[in-house]
Design an enzyme around this catalytic site. Structure first.
Site, short mmCIF file in Angstrom:
data_model
loop_
_atom_site.label_atom_id
_atom_site.label_comp_id
_atom_site.label_asym_id
_atom_site.label_seq_id
_atom_site.Cartn_x
_atom_site.Cartn_y
_atom_site.Cartn_z
N ASP A 107 10.78 25.88 12.52
CA ASP A 107 10.35 24.48 12.41
C ASP A 107 11.49 23.51 12.72
O ASP A 107 12.66 23.89 12.75
CB ASP A 107 9.76 24.21 11.02
CG ASP A 107 10.52 24.91 9.90
OD1 ASP A 107 11.69 25.27 10.11
OD2 ASP A 107 9.95 25.10 8.82
N ASN A 161 6.12 24.90 -3.54
CA ASN A 161 4.65 24.82 -3.54
C ASN A 161 4.03 26.00 -2.78
O ASN A 161 2.84 25.99 -2.49
CB ASN A 161 4.20 23.49 -2.92
CG ASN A 161 4.70 23.32 -1.48
OD1 ASN A 161 5.28 24.24 -0.92
ND2 ASN A 161 4.46 22.16 -0.90
N HIS A 208 4.83 26.95 0.29
CA HIS A 208 4.75 26.82 1.76
C HIS A 208 5.61 27.85 2.47
O HIS A 208 6.61 28.33 1.93
CB HIS A 208 5.07 25.39 2.22
CG HIS A 208 6.52 24.98 2.18
ND1 HIS A 208 6.91 23.68 1.96
CD2 HIS A 208 7.67 25.67 2.35
CE1 HIS A 208 8.23 23.60 2.01
NE2 HIS A 208 8.71 24.79 2.23
N GLU A 242 2.15 23.55 4.68
CA GLU A 242 2.00 23.11 3.29
C GLU A 242 0.65 23.62 2.74
O GLU A 242 -0.22 24.05 3.51
CB GLU A 242 2.04 21.59 3.24
CG GLU A 242 3.35 20.98 3.76
CD GLU A 242 4.52 21.09 2.77
OE1 GLU A 242 4.55 22.04 1.97
OE2 GLU A 242 5.40 20.22 2.83
C1 F6R Z 1 12.85 26.12 6.76
C2 F6R Z 1 11.52 26.53 6.27
C3 F6R Z 1 11.12 26.28 4.85
C4 F6R Z 1 12.15 26.78 3.83
C5 F6R Z 1 11.67 26.51 2.41
C6 F6R Z 1 12.71 26.89 1.37
O1 F6R Z 1 13.01 26.47 8.10
O2 F6R Z 1 10.77 27.02 7.03
O3 F6R Z 1 9.87 26.90 4.62
O4 F6R Z 1 12.35 28.15 4.01
O5 F6R Z 1 11.37 25.15 2.27
O6 F6R Z 1 13.83 26.05 1.50
P1 F6R Z 1 15.14 26.30 0.59
O7 F6R Z 1 15.69 27.60 1.00
O8 F6R Z 1 16.04 25.13 0.97
O9 F6R Z 1 14.70 26.27 -0.82
#
Ligand code: F6R
Length: 247
Positions: free
Chosen positions: A70, A139, A141, A146
Site C-alpha cells: 500500500d 481493527n 485490517h 479496513e
Molecule cells: C502497512 C500495512 C498495514 C500495517 C498495520 C500495522 O503497509 O499494510 O496493514 O501492517 O497497520 O501497522 P504497525 O506495524 O505500525 O502496527
C-alpha cells in the site's frame, strides 16, 4: 488443508528473527522469489534482520521482485512520510535489490485507477506473489483493507478509518496531516498469494489477533479471512497472542 498455522514466540525480536529467516530460506530456495512487503512499526525489526542477513552474505536479493501492499494517496514517493521512503530507508537502499524489480503503488497521480489496474496486471505477469508478508491493524485490517472491505476486493483507492489515521499520526505532525485515503492491494489480491505470513507483536494487537483467530470469519475483521488460505502462518509474540480463546 486450510487454517492458519500459529507460532508464538517470546518477543518482537524473536518474531523478526523467525520471519527474516523464513524469507531468507524462501529466497535461497527460489532466487527469483516474488515477495510482497508491508511497512509499519512491526516490520522495522524484520528489515533490520534482513539487512543483517544480507551483510553476512546469507541472502542475495538480485533477482527477487517485490510488491508493497500500500501507499498513502496524495503523497509523493519522495515525501519522508511515504511508504516508499520508508522502504528505501529500511531495506531497498541497503540490500542488492534491483530498482527495476521493485514495484510500488504511486499514490500521487491523477490516474490512480490505472495505477491500480496496472499493479494487478504486473503481479499476474510475474506469476503472482510467492510470499506475502502482512502486519495487522488494531481493527483487524490487512494492508489498508479496513473493516467492511470485500473479501473479493482488488487493488484500489481506500478510505482510512479514523482509528488507523490516529494510529499512524505519530509519523505526521498532527492527525489533520494524515492522509484520508490510500491505494491498497485488495483482500482478493492478497489471498491469491501462494503463501502468507502475518506478523504481530505487542499487547495492543492482542484483541485483533484474538478476533481473527477465535471469532467468526467476517469482513468486519479482515484478517479473519486468512483462515481460508491454504498456506498462512501467524508469527506472534506472547503479548500479541495473550487474548487467545477468550470468547
Ligand atoms: C502497512 C500495512 C498495514 C500495517 C498495520 C500495522 O503497509 O499494510 O496493514 O501492517 O497497520 O501497522 P504497525 O506495524 O505500525 O502496527
Amino acid at each position: 488443508m486450510r487454517g492458519v498455522k500459529i507460532l508464538i514466540l517470546k518477543d518482537a525480536e524473536a518474531v523478526a528473527k523467525k520471519s527474516a529467516s523464513l524469507i531468507v530460506e524462501r529466497i535461497n530456495k527460489n532466487p527469483k522469489l516474488v515477495l510482497g512487503l508491508a511497512t509499519g512499526e512491526t516490520m522495522l525489526p524484520l528489515y533490520e534482520e534482513l539487512r543483517r542477513a544480507y551483510k553476512r552474505g546469507e541472502v542475495n536479493f538480485s533477482e527477487v521482485k517485490t510488491f508493497n501492499l500500500d501507499e498513502y494517496f496524495g503523497i509523493n514517493s519522495d515525501d519522508k512520510n511515504s511508504y516508499r521512503s520508508y522502504m528505501d530507508k529500511e531495506l531497498f537502499n541497503k540490500v542488492n535489490l534491483r530498482k527495476k524489480n521493485i514495484n510500488f503503488l504511486d499514490g500521487d497521480v491523477k490516474e490512480y485507477k490505472k495505477v491500480c489496474i496496472d499493479y494487478e496486471k504486473k503481479i499476474k505477469s510475474v506469476g503472482g506473489i510467492d510470499l506475502q508478508i502482512l502486519g495487522i491493524g488494531r481493527n483487524g485490517h490487512i494492508a489498508f483493507n479496513e473493516p467492511g472491505s470485500s473479501f473479493k476486493s482488488r487493488t484500489r483507492k481506500v478510505r482510512l478509518s479514523e482509528r488507523t489515521r490516529r494510529d499512524n499520526s505519530k509519523y505526521f505532525f498532527s492527525l489533520r496531516r494524515v492522509p484520508k485515503f490510500a491505494l491498497s492491494m485488495g483482500i482478493g489480491t492478497i489471498m491469491e498469494s501462494k503463501e502468507i505470513v502475518l506478523l504481530a507483536s505487542g499487547k495492543r494487537k492482542a484483541n485483533a489477533i484474538h478476533k481473527s483467530i477465535d471469532g467468526k470469519i467476517t469482513n468486519r475483521i479482515p484478517a479473519s479471512v486468512l483462515r481460508k488460505h491454504k498456506k498462512a502462518t501467524f508469527i506472534l509474540d506472547r503479548a500479541a497472542a495473550s487474548d487467545f480463546n477468550k470468547i
